[in-house]
Design a protein around this motif. Sequence first.
Motif, PDB file in Angstrom:
ATOM      1  N   SER A 270     -74.420  12.193 122.570  1.00 35.33           N
ATOM      2  CA  SER A 270     -73.981  12.675 121.263  1.00 35.33           C
ATOM      3  C   SER A 270     -73.091  11.832 120.532  1.00 35.33           C
ATOM      4  O   SER A 270     -71.758  12.009 120.490  1.00 35.33           O
ATOM      5  CB  SER A 270     -72.874  13.820 121.974  1.00 35.33           C
ATOM      6  OG  SER A 270     -73.664  14.748 122.350  1.00 35.33           O
ATOM      7  N   GLU A 271     -73.694  10.649 120.174  1.00 29.59           N
ATOM      8  CA  GLU A 271     -73.079   9.426 119.506  1.00 29.59           C
ATOM      9  C   GLU A 271     -73.974   9.144 118.233  1.00 29.59           C
ATOM     10  O   GLU A 271     -74.980   9.693 118.125  1.00 29.59           O
ATOM     11  CB  GLU A 271     -72.645   8.359 120.444  1.00 29.59           C
ATOM     12  CG  GLU A 271     -71.909   8.850 121.748  1.00 29.59           C
ATOM     13  CD  GLU A 271     -71.938   7.528 122.620  1.00 29.59           C
ATOM     14  OE1 GLU A 271     -72.116   6.338 122.394  1.00 29.59           O
ATOM     15  OE2 GLU A 271     -71.459   7.819 123.744  1.00 29.59           O
ATOM     16  N   ALA A 272     -73.818   8.033 117.580  1.00 26.96           N
ATOM     17  CA  ALA A 272     -74.605   7.614 116.617  1.00 26.96           C
ATOM     18  C   ALA A 272     -76.105   7.106 117.212  1.00 26.96           C
ATOM     19  O   ALA A 272     -75.967   6.713 118.472  1.00 26.96           O
ATOM     20  CB  ALA A 272     -74.058   6.420 116.074  1.00 26.96           C
ATOM     21  N   PRO A 273     -77.034   7.506 116.563  1.00 30.09           N
ATOM     22  CA  PRO A 273     -78.462   7.490 117.050  1.00 30.09           C
ATOM     23  C   PRO A 273     -78.606   5.909 117.843  1.00 30.09           C
ATOM     24  O   PRO A 273     -79.260   5.920 118.874  1.00 30.09           O
ATOM     25  CB  PRO A 273     -79.193   7.844 116.136  1.00 30.09           C
ATOM     26  CG  PRO A 273     -78.815   8.808 115.305  1.00 30.09           C
ATOM     27  CD  PRO A 273     -77.187   8.417 115.373  1.00 30.09           C
ATOM     28  N   GLU A 274     -78.370   5.040 116.928  1.00 30.14           N
ATOM     29  CA  GLU A 274     -78.526   3.707 117.318  1.00 30.14           C
ATOM     30  C   GLU A 274     -77.842   3.143 118.579  1.00 30.14           C
ATOM     31  O   GLU A 274     -78.084   2.261 119.343  1.00 30.14           O
ATOM     32  CB  GLU A 274     -78.118   2.889 116.086  1.00 30.14           C
ATOM     33  CG  GLU A 274     -76.654   2.794 115.470  1.00 30.14           C
ATOM     34  CD  GLU A 274     -76.605   3.664 114.389  1.00 30.14           C
ATOM     35  OE1 GLU A 274     -75.522   3.562 113.695  1.00 30.14           O
ATOM     36  OE2 GLU A 274     -77.138   4.823 114.427  1.00 30.14           O
ATOM     37  N   ALA A 275     -76.513   4.004 118.929  1.00 30.98           N
ATOM     38  CA  ALA A 275     -76.008   3.729 120.029  1.00 30.98           C
ATOM     39  C   ALA A 275     -76.632   3.967 121.399  1.00 30.98           C
ATOM     40  O   ALA A 275     -76.467   3.486 122.473  1.00 30.98           O
ATOM     41  CB  ALA A 275     -74.598   4.584 120.316  1.00 30.98           C
ATOM     42  N   GLU A 276     -77.770   4.744 121.305  1.00 33.24           N
ATOM     43  CA  GLU A 276     -78.661   5.146 122.349  1.00 33.24           C
ATOM     44  C   GLU A 276     -79.759   4.163 122.783  1.00 33.24           C
ATOM     45  O   GLU A 276     -79.906   4.024 124.115  1.00 33.24           O
ATOM     46  CB  GLU A 276     -79.501   6.505 121.939  1.00 33.24           C
ATOM     47  CG  GLU A 276     -78.912   7.538 121.788  1.00 33.24           C
ATOM     48  CD  GLU A 276     -79.762   8.711 121.128  1.00 33.24           C
ATOM     49  OE1 GLU A 276     -79.340  10.032 121.254  1.00 33.24           O
ATOM     50  OE2 GLU A 276     -81.010   8.500 121.061  1.00 33.24           O
ATOM     51  N   ILE A 277     -80.130   3.118 121.924  1.00 32.42           N
ATOM     52  CA  ILE A 277     -81.049   2.111 122.414  1.00 32.42           C
ATOM     53  C   ILE A 277     -80.531   1.062 123.261  1.00 32.42           C
ATOM     54  O   ILE A 277     -81.100   0.730 124.307  1.00 32.42           O
ATOM     55  CB  ILE A 277     -81.412   1.617 121.041  1.00 32.42           C
ATOM     56  CG1 ILE A 277     -81.930   2.535 119.904  1.00 32.42           C
ATOM     57  CG2 ILE A 277     -82.333   0.369 120.970  1.00 32.42           C
ATOM     58  CD1 ILE A 277     -82.987   3.351 120.356  1.00 32.42           C
ATOM     59  N   PRO A 278     -79.490   0.476 123.061  1.00 30.77           N
ATOM     60  CA  PRO A 278     -78.838  -0.660 124.097  1.00 30.77           C
ATOM     61  C   PRO A 278     -78.851   0.189 125.473  1.00 30.77           C
ATOM     62  O   PRO A 278     -79.059  -0.379 126.406  1.00 30.77           O
ATOM     63  CB  PRO A 278     -77.552  -0.807 123.644  1.00 30.77           C
ATOM     64  CG  PRO A 278     -77.513  -0.839 122.101  1.00 30.77           C
ATOM     65  CD  PRO A 278     -78.299   0.799 122.003  1.00 30.77           C
ATOM     66  N   VAL A 279     -78.403   1.460 125.533  1.00 32.06           N
ATOM     67  CA  VAL A 279     -78.130   1.981 126.877  1.00 32.06           C
ATOM     68  C   VAL A 279     -79.616   2.287 127.577  1.00 32.06           C
ATOM     69  O   VAL A 279     -79.859   1.940 128.450  1.00 32.06           O
ATOM     70  CB  VAL A 279     -77.572   3.367 126.680  1.00 32.06           C
ATOM     71  CG1 VAL A 279     -77.207   4.130 128.342  1.00 32.06           C
ATOM     72  CG2 VAL A 279     -75.949   3.042 126.201  1.00 32.06           C
ATOM     73  N   ALA A 280     -80.536   2.657 126.706  1.00 29.45           N
ATOM     74  CA  ALA A 280     -81.901   2.908 127.086  1.00 29.45           C
ATOM     75  C   ALA A 280     -82.606   1.689 127.624  1.00 29.45           C
ATOM     76  O   ALA A 280     -83.142   1.465 128.592  1.00 29.45           O
ATOM     77  CB  ALA A 280     -82.724   3.496 126.089  1.00 29.45           C
TER      78      ALA A 280
END
Length: 614
Positions: A270-280
Amino acid sequence: MDLFNYSRRESSVVNVGATPLGGENPIRIQSMTNTSTMDTERSVAQSIRIIKEGGEYVRLTTQGVPEAKNLANINAGIRQAGYDTPLVADVHFNANVADVAAIYAEAVRINPGNYVDPGRTFKQLEYTDEEYAKEIEKIRARLIPFINICKENHTAVRIGVNHGSLSDRIMSRYGNTQAGMVESCMEFLRVFVEQHFTDVVISIKASNTIIMVKTVRLLVDRMEKEGMNFPLHLGVTEAGGGEDGRIKSAIGIGALLADGLGDTIRVSLSEAPEAEIPVAMKLRDYMLEREGHPYIPGKEAAVFNYLDPSRRETVAVHNIGGNNVPVVISARMTGDKKEMDQRFKPDYIYYGSELPTDRDESVPAIVDANHWVPDEKNCFPAFNNEHLFELHYCSADMKFLFLPFLGFSDEALAALRHHPEVVVIAQSNHQNRLGEFRALVHELMNEGLKNPVVFFQHYKEEQLEDLQIKSAADMGALMVDGVCDGVFLFNQGNIASGVVDETAFSILQGGRLRMSKTEYISCPGCGRTLYDLEETIQRIQMATSTLKGLKIGIMGCIVNGPGEMADADYGYVGAARGKVSLYKKKVCVEKNIPQEKAVERLIQLIKDSGDWKE
């Protein structure tokens, strides 16, 4: 599949624009925009931010035909910027939209729960065999034209099943179960196979990590039995944001990646979509570090059921094992005297060879056996393989034994067989520590031993996010397997011991084994979201963070609620622009509340229902 030795599952290749997945292709990373799909400029800009972070697919919501058609403009804008990243259209409730989206996107996601079947009523419906067969034929008749459009336009398809969004028809036969989720998927897959269309990827998601992992395991087994090997998209839906979103995603996705399952992943935050990428990317890269590891000679226990595991039977040693919730063991190697957060107060503290004189005696202490004193209050000895002889003569009514898989000797076997009061602390320095941990536990089961097992997970991380992702991923499969009686999380980096303890508790909560705080089930947001999601989540969390064990769903729109917040106690769901409906379980109790009043009304609902705690 080998429980103990890592290898990737062999899956078929799916062509998604210029970025194929499955087969020997890398595990792909993706995210989803939260802009309006009618806003070309903002959608293009956000897609490019996702791509620059490393996103290999970008998904956009398509509520209607206009949004589906506007994918052409968004696609053109991304191509003009020099990117060939495929776009995925997300379709719910309207099969006609899927037909249009298949012309303008490289892939289309459809949900079997609402592609042909009407919206869920959550009422008990019954179908005769003949009526059920007619409904299946209705699905087939509607799918075939869509498949033909996909063939003509070289468009891939994702069949995306979500826990809680099953159709009333499936619910009538299977209930809201793992078997129902799998059958919902297989009904559609069989039509695709019949039509010789193989550019299909499958996802089965849930906010409950245990349900998600067990269901994907079951799906893979079912596909294998029917001669299918379609690739898998992995994700934990409504995982939330912050540490909880990262930990829950790492538990669910990590548990499957650890067994070689998964060809593309999305970490839904539940954050900015681009913030998901480094975590993934961190999660994927960490799990792939076990490739080519030294062989682990484990032997699967006959009593273990990988597809539907139950908790391993153990004896209770004080509050460890038996029917007790898993414990948290902490380490205070330097006599850390900082005040503990009472919500995350460990059950035991391991002090090594030095027991501080000013320790908190209300928390049981563990000390190395050669430094243990019998009359020390609330203190227990920890042995290793070098002190097995002394273990037999120790008077403590609770003992701990640090034990690696390769240290499971005849002497260790004899010690455990004669001393049920021994709690095993499993250790591993192996490249695939999950494999060794499993091998050790299965050896205990093969020998009929019922000593509880706590897993010692050690790291050297300086960044909290890295510790959260790695430790949660390493614990995921162990919790799903039902073999976890506790976690001993130890980090030698610059992270405070209290924060490490909180991470351990969050892992157990993310695995639905022990509740220590409020559980938030929040969607990541998309173009359908009807209010400021991130701000609302923060307001609700600030108001309700003391409600231990309560589950609150925060959903941007009706697509993600009430069904997909599955087991939430209360729900806050976008109903219209600036309007919110409140749910208790799956029952809507207040409709179309102005957004500015909705959080207060949610709090009042919780109070009126008797679930509020000051």
